[in-house]
Write a protein that holds these residues in place. Structure first.
Motif, short mmCIF file in Angstrom:
data_model
loop_
_atom_site.label_atom_id
_atom_site.label_comp_id
_atom_site.label_asym_id
_atom_site.label_seq_id
_atom_site.Cartn_x
_atom_site.Cartn_y
_atom_site.Cartn_z
N HIS A 172 42.60 37.88 40.27
CA HIS A 172 42.45 36.40 40.61
C HIS A 172 42.42 36.36 42.38
CE1 HIS A 172 42.77 32.03 40.69
NE2 HIS A 172 43.83 32.29 41.31
N ALA A 173 43.61 36.93 42.78
CA ALA A 173 43.77 36.61 44.13
C ALA A 173 42.64 37.37 45.12
CB ALA A 173 45.27 37.44 44.61
N GLU A 174 42.19 38.72 44.61
CA GLU A 174 41.31 39.41 45.24
C GLU A 174 40.06 38.66 45.01
OE1 GLU A 174 41.27 43.10 43.71
OE2 GLU A 174 42.86 43.97 45.18
N ALA A 175 39.58 37.83 44.23
CA ALA A 175 38.39 36.98 44.02
C ALA A 175 38.27 35.49 44.84
CB ALA A 175 38.14 36.56 42.43
N GLN A 176 39.53 35.24 45.56
CA GLN A 176 39.61 34.13 46.27
C GLN A 176 39.06 34.53 47.48
OE1 GLN A 176 40.40 31.65 44.50
NE2 GLN A 176 40.64 33.30 42.73
N SER A 177 38.29 33.42 48.41
CA SER A 177 37.76 33.61 49.67
C SER A 177 38.98 33.27 50.79
CB SER A 177 36.60 32.65 50.10
OG SER A 177 37.21 31.15 49.83
N GLU A 178 39.90 32.93 50.53
CA GLU A 178 41.17 32.65 51.42
C GLU A 178 42.39 32.92 50.57
OE1 GLU A 178 41.18 28.90 52.82
OE2 GLU A 178 39.23 29.04 53.65
N LEU A 180 45.98 32.73 48.95
CA LEU A 180 46.40 31.72 48.06
C LEU A 180 47.50 31.24 48.80
CD1 LEU A 180 46.10 33.52 44.44
CD2 LEU A 180 44.71 31.60 45.46
N SER A 181 47.79 29.96 48.76
CA SER A 181 49.27 29.23 49.01
C SER A 181 50.03 29.34 48.23
CB SER A 181 48.80 27.67 49.31
OG SER A 181 48.62 27.17 47.87
N THR A 182 51.38 29.05 48.44
CA THR A 182 52.66 29.06 47.51
C THR A 182 52.20 28.16 46.31
OG1 THR A 182 54.23 29.71 49.51
CG2 THR A 182 55.06 28.86 47.34
N ALA A 183 51.73 27.15 46.70
CA ALA A 183 51.56 25.95 45.66
C ALA A 183 50.45 26.67 44.68
CB ALA A 183 51.01 24.71 46.07
N GLN A 184 49.33 27.29 44.92
CA GLN A 184 48.44 27.84 44.27
C GLN A 184 48.82 29.04 43.50
OE1 GLN A 184 45.58 28.64 47.47
NE2 GLN A 184 44.19 27.08 46.50
N VAL A 185 49.54 29.92 43.84
CA VAL A 185 50.31 30.94 43.11
C VAL A 185 51.22 30.54 41.94
CG1 VAL A 185 51.90 32.97 43.42
CG2 VAL A 185 50.51 32.46 45.25
#
Length: 301
Positions: A172-178, A180-185
């Motif tokens: 999931h993290a590698e698929a993001q363009s930026e 991840l923030s703590t809130a997103q995690v």
């Protein structure tokens, strides 16, 4: 006139010169009292009592055995009262040349247990079995067995679940363009934290100890065992209690070997000797995982 003396007693008739190892009664209803946690509690029990028959008389005196068993209801049960009962019952069977006697008492002890986090409480039931053998030559041997029920989470399943969750998060993290923030995690974990759940099951530990003192350490052994395992089954449960129970299971994954060693370590340190039988009633398999082990007080694990 003594009516009993006029009645026939066929037990005195000669039957055979073949000895019998054990003759007696089982399933005898017997109310008893036990000292548990500084209090005297009343329990419904069943008892079995047997002696050997060595001469050629047809049978022994069961009414005498029964009357002697009733004496156990008159005072709180201790090793001393059990030994006195056995000694008396054996002496009453001299006409059949009895030399050995066995006595077994089964009961269910109920203890008040607090909830893990809330102010609630409830009752847990613990099967207790007292087994005694006695002879004038060897004296008494007494054991106390009890069953403690707890939850066991599989360490292997826990590791596999963590690996599955970790892999899913990396994907999931590698698929993001930026980044991840703590809130997103936190949000991802809230939504996917149960992607894989380790299997756990209700489990039983039967702890049998040798009794060499006057008192019966029922409460003490239950406390030792539950503190060693840390995941004893609960009674009153609210959401906050269930969350604490989940945390305890997560912090204490156990194979049957782990549970056995925890119990033996605690019991040996408290100067008990005996035997532990652990059963995990697997939710993954259609069969159980089981471990048996004997231990001696003071030994290092």
């Amino acid at each position: 006139m003594n009516i009993a003396s006029q009645l026939p007693d066929v037990a005195h008739d000669c039957a055979s010169n073949i000895p019998i190892d054990r003759v007696g009664m089982s399933g005898v209803a017997l109310p008893i009292e036990l000292k548990v946690g500084g209090q005297t509690v009343a329990c419904a029990a069943t008892a079995s009592i047997f002696a050997n028959v060595q001469n050629d008389q047809k049978g022994l005196h069961m009414s005498r055995m029964y009357r002697t068993l009733l004496d156990l209801s008159s005072t709180p049960l201790t090793a001393s009262t059990l030994e006195q009962c056995a000694r008396t019952a054996l002496a009453q069977q001299q006409e059949v040349h009895a030399t050995e006697l066995s006595l077994h008492v089964s009961t269910l002890v109920q203890l008040k247990r607090p909830a893990l986090h809330s102010a609630g409480w409830g009752w847990n039931a613990y099967p207790v079995e007292l087994a005694l053998t006695y002879s004038d030559a060897q004296g008494m041997r007494l054991t106390q067995a009890m069953t403690v029920t707890y939850s066991s989470s599989c360490p292997a399943s826990a590791a596999l679940s963590r690996q599955a969750l970790s892999s899913a998060f990396v994907d999931h993290a590698e698929a993001q363009s930026e980044p991840l923030s703590t809130a997103q995690v936190a949000q991802w974990l809230e939504q996917n934290g149960t992607l894989a759940i380790p299997h756990s099951q209700r489990s039983d530990a039967m702890i049998t100890i040798d009794i060499n003192s006057a008192e019966l350490p029922v409460f003490e052994v239950i406390e030792l065992s539950e503190n060693a395992l840390e995941t004893a089954v609960q009674t009153y449960v609210k959401r906050e209690d269930e969350q604490q129970f989940a945390l305890r299971n997560g912090a204490n994954p156990m194979f049957v070997e782990d549970a056995s060693r925890r119990l033996m370590g605690a019991l040996k340190s408290a100067q008990y000797s005996g035997h532990v039988s652990v059963t995990h009633r697997e939710s993954l398999h259609g069969h159980d995982a089981v471990a048996h082990s004997s231990f001696t007080k003071g030994e290092l694990v």
